[in-house]
Scaffold this motif. Structure first.
Motif, short mmCIF file in Angstrom:
data_model
loop_
_atom_site.label_atom_id
_atom_site.label_comp_id
_atom_site.label_asym_id
_atom_site.label_seq_id
_atom_site.Cartn_x
_atom_site.Cartn_y
_atom_site.Cartn_z
N GLN A 199 -20.27 -50.10 6.28
CA GLN A 199 -19.21 -49.35 5.62
C GLN A 199 -18.07 -50.29 5.24
N TYR A 200 -17.65 -50.20 4.02
CA TYR A 200 -16.51 -50.97 3.53
C TYR A 200 -15.58 -50.02 2.80
N SER A 201 -14.31 -50.11 3.09
CA SER A 201 -13.37 -49.23 2.40
C SER A 201 -13.23 -49.67 0.94
N ASP A 202 -12.90 -48.72 0.10
CA ASP A 202 -12.67 -49.03 -1.30
C ASP A 202 -11.53 -50.04 -1.45
N ALA A 203 -10.51 -49.90 -0.64
CA ALA A 203 -9.37 -50.82 -0.71
C ALA A 203 -9.80 -52.25 -0.39
N TYR A 204 -10.66 -52.41 0.60
CA TYR A 204 -11.17 -53.73 1.01
C TYR A 204 -12.00 -54.35 -0.12
N GLU B 104 -19.91 -52.12 -7.65
CA GLU B 104 -18.63 -51.85 -7.01
C GLU B 104 -17.48 -52.02 -7.99
#
Length: 155
Positions: free
Chosen positions: A2-7, A133
């Motif tokens: 899982q990776y945040s959109d902000a990251y 992405e």
């Protein structure tokens, strides 16, 4: 993973130069069209593939190995099988002092190699595509035919 959109957006915004390891000169291969898309979006793409070293792709000369790249590289984008990842990550850590991100394409992951890079302060993304992405996070998915927001049974 899982990776945040902000990251993910932070990584894509700070990245200027990408070494694409395993790039193909075949325009129907994902490694080709992802690298081409990134180039069209303004990234400086360095193609890496020993089988076609010396050829020109996207206005750049293909190099055989990461140590042949002149100048800084922000991201290494890996288009190789998961079992080929550890030596690529080791080489990147050894020869790319400005490296900020290791990105492994969809279907590519290697937790031990990721941990090795993260221990050196490098951000690691696994099993994701920077093209997808970028399109998703910067509102371009419609251009690729995805997420049009229209649900219809009409032809």
């Amino acid at each position: 993973m899982q990776y945040s959109d902000a990251y993910l957006k932070q990584i894509l915004n700070r990245t200027k130069r990408i070494a694409v390891v395993g790039v193909s000169q075949n325009p129907v291969r994902p490694s080709y069209y992802v690298a081409r898309y990134l180039k069209l979006k303004g990234f400086d793409v360095v193609p890496v593939n020993p089988g076609i070293a010396g050829e020109t792709l996207f206005g750049a000369t293909v190099v055989a190995d990461l140590d042949q790249i002149e100048g800084p590289v922000d991201m290494v984008d890996i288009f190789r099988r998961s079992d080929a990842v550890p030596p690529i990550v080791e080489r990147a850590l050894e020869v790319l002092p400005d490296l900020k991100t290791i990105w492994m394409q969809i279907g590519v992951s290697h937790d031990e190699a990721a941990a090795q890079a993260e221990a050196k302060g490098i951000d690691v993304i696994q099993n994701r595509c920077p093209k997808i992405e970028y399109q998703r996070l910067f509102g371009e998915l419609r251009m690729g035919g995805f997420a049009t927001g229209v649900i219809s049974s009409k032809l």
